[in-house]
Scaffold this motif. Sequence first.
Motif, PDB file in Angstrom:
ATOM      1  N   ALA A  27       0.827  -1.216   0.000  1.00  0.00           N
ATOM      2  CA  ALA A  27       0.000   0.000   0.000  1.00  0.00           C
ATOM      3  C   ALA A  27       0.858   1.263   0.000  1.00  0.00           C
ATOM      4  O   ALA A  27       0.454   2.284  -0.576  1.00  0.00           O
ATOM      5  N   TYR A  28       2.033   1.208   0.604  1.00  0.00           N
ATOM      6  CA  TYR A  28       2.912   2.381   0.601  1.00  0.00           C
ATOM      7  C   TYR A  28       3.195   2.848  -0.829  1.00  0.00           C
ATOM      8  O   TYR A  28       3.337   4.039  -1.083  1.00  0.00           O
ATOM      9  N   PHE A  29       3.269   1.913  -1.761  1.00  0.00           N
ATOM     10  CA  PHE A  29       3.582   2.258  -3.149  1.00  0.00           C
ATOM     11  C   PHE A  29       2.411   2.943  -3.857  1.00  0.00           C
ATOM     12  O   PHE A  29       2.565   3.437  -4.964  1.00  0.00           O
ATOM     13  N   SER A  30       1.262   2.992  -3.202  1.00  0.00           N
ATOM     14  CA  SER A  30       0.116   3.773  -3.677  1.00  0.00           C
ATOM     15  C   SER A  30      -0.049   5.015  -2.801  1.00  0.00           C
ATOM     16  O   SER A  30      -1.129   5.595  -2.734  1.00  0.00           O
ATOM     17  N   ASN A  31       1.031   5.357  -2.100  1.00  0.00           N
ATOM     18  CA  ASN A  31       1.075   6.517  -1.200  1.00  0.00           C
ATOM     19  C   ASN A  31       0.051   6.429  -0.075  1.00  0.00           C
ATOM     20  O   ASN A  31      -0.558   7.420   0.319  1.00  0.00           O
ATOM     21  N   GLN A  32      -0.118   5.203   0.458  1.00  0.00           N
ATOM     22  CA  GLN A  32      -1.046   4.973   1.554  1.00  0.00           C
ATOM     23  C   GLN A  32      -0.341   4.225   2.679  1.00  0.00           C
ATOM     24  O   GLN A  32       0.333   3.228   2.426  1.00  0.00           O
ATOM     25  N   ASN A  50      -3.111  -7.337  -2.333  1.00  0.00           N
ATOM     26  CA  ASN A  50      -1.767  -6.860  -1.999  1.00  0.00           C
ATOM     27  C   ASN A  50      -0.829  -7.998  -1.614  1.00  0.00           C
ATOM     28  O   ASN A  50       0.368  -7.921  -1.872  1.00  0.00           O
ATOM     29  N   THR A  95       0.384  -9.354  -4.888  1.00  0.00           N
ATOM     30  CA  THR A  95       1.367  -8.426  -5.454  1.00  0.00           C
ATOM     31  C   THR A  95       2.716  -8.603  -4.763  1.00  0.00           C
ATOM     32  O   THR A  95       3.757  -8.658  -5.422  1.00  0.00           O
ATOM     33  N   TYR A  97       9.084  -4.816  -2.452  1.00  0.00           N
ATOM     34  CA  TYR A  97       8.278  -4.218  -1.394  1.00  0.00           C
ATOM     35  C   TYR A  97       8.916  -4.291  -0.009  1.00  0.00           C
ATOM     36  O   TYR A  97       8.437  -3.637   0.917  1.00  0.00           O
TER      37      TYR A  97
END
Length: 148
Positions: free
Chosen positions: A36-41, A65, A68, A76
Amino acid sequence: MKKIAFILVMIVSATPFAQDIHTKKGYAAEGYDVVAYFSNQALEGDTMNTTTYGGVKYKFATAENIKTFIANPEKYTPQYGGYCAYAVADSGKRVQIDPESFQIKDGKLYLFYDAFFSHTLKKWNEEGADMMQIKADENWEKMQLEKN
């Protein structure tokens, strides 16, 4: 026979086990979803969505996720074992994180410690993220050698 044993040792050594990963609360990134960090979350993972990689448990906000992550876990996995990137660069120390303080830079996840008067992500950027990354890479390599 000796060559075969040597090859087996090399294969075992190359596998992602015994990683130096910060696992406060029993999970990498303190149980936050590293994908989720990679979607800026910054999303807290759900105990229903967990997997293990390299002997370390990870939680995810969604089953998607997990898929992924499993497809490319090294992408990740947080840099510097998920310890505060600023602390690794600045002092070569393993310091806990605030899992909501993060940065994606050059396709890599960096986590930071933030408290009332100490915002290490801000310091990281003010001191120059590129220079701090170089220092952290050098310190992390030394830290890994000292650990073994």
